[in-house]
Design an enzyme around this catalytic site. Structure first.
Site, short mmCIF file in Angstrom:
data_model
loop_
_atom_site.label_atom_id
_atom_site.label_comp_id
_atom_site.label_asym_id
_atom_site.label_seq_id
_atom_site.Cartn_x
_atom_site.Cartn_y
_atom_site.Cartn_z
N CYS A 60 0.84 -1.14 0.15
CA CYS A 60 0.13 0.10 -0.08
C CYS A 60 0.69 1.25 0.13
O CYS A 60 0.86 2.37 -0.84
CB CYS A 60 -0.79 0.13 1.05
N ARG A 137 -7.87 -5.37 -2.56
CA ARG A 137 -7.17 -3.71 -2.72
C ARG A 137 -8.24 -3.54 -4.58
O ARG A 137 -8.04 -3.96 -5.35
CB ARG A 137 -6.02 -3.85 -3.07
#
Length: 223
Positions: A60, A137
């Site tokens: 991330c 995601r």
């Protein structure tokens, strides 16, 4: 934080229901790193809404550095970025401070807090029975009318491609200008495809057996 999935569209969208291309993006209000946000306030511009599993995680962090560096490229396409995770607002603040200090990059697009998973479930980012979004995601490409035009979903251990996000946005904007199609691997400046004819006379009149349905036309330019 409140969630309103149907106020603007006039349609009921059940939390946790699977969203599809062509659906109106569920509206919501929430706190973010840039202040209180309401999704419907973003109408009139393209929006890329994406979730990330958690703050202070390796993949991330690389994504946010890459997207922050590319933010101007999205802005040039009249597109805003908006991120979401289950972490708290102050966790977001601490993470963005770390990113700035470590990578000399300021993340200025909003990051939404979703500790109750209300937004994540409404968008199908989180399974109805899950207590966290560690495996999620997901990216939604939302047009200026609030319509979901494309979606992608990656596992937690594979990061997104910023260049592919921009290419997808370019392709969506190109096919909005004219009744054309974007072929595989299309990039701005390359030829697009003509919509195939639905008339039998055109099929028989074509120069060869593929011209009636597979024909290049013009060169799509970046919006």
């Amino acid at each position: 934080m409140t969630h309103d999935a149907s106020k603007d569209s006039g349609e009921h969208i059940a939390p946790g229901a699977g969203l599809r291309i062509g659906d109106i993006a569920p509206d919501f209000s929430a706190r973010s790193t840039t202040g209180d946000m309401r999704l419907s306030d973003c109408r009139g511009r393209w929006l890329v809404l994406f979730s990330h599993p958690a703050d202070f995680t390796p993949v991330c962090t690389t994504e946010f550095v890459a997207l922050a560096k590319a933010a101007d490229q999205f802005a040039q396409r009249e597109c805003d970025l908006m991120a979401l995770s289950v972490d708290s607002l102050f966790s977001h603040f601490a993470w963005l401070r770390m990113i700035r200090d470590r990578f000399d990059v300021e993340v200025r697009f909003p990051i939404i807090e979703d500790p109750t998973l209300v937004i994540g479930r409404a968008y199908g980012m989180v399974a109805p029975g899950d207590n966290d979004s560690a495996t999620v995601r997901t990216t939604f490409f939302i047009d200026p009318h609030g319509v979901i035009r494309a979606m992608t979903c990656y596992p937690a251990n594979v990061g997104r491609s910023t260049s592919e996000m921009l290419r997808t946005l370019d392709a969506l904007q190109a096919v909005d200008k004219d009744p054309v199609l974007a072929p595989a691997n299309w990039e701005p400046g390359e030829k697009l495809l003509r919509q195939p004819s639905a008339k039998l006379d055109d099929v028989f009149a074509a120069k060869d057996h593929t011209d009636w349905f597979l024909q290049e036309v013009g060169r799509g330019k970046r919006a």
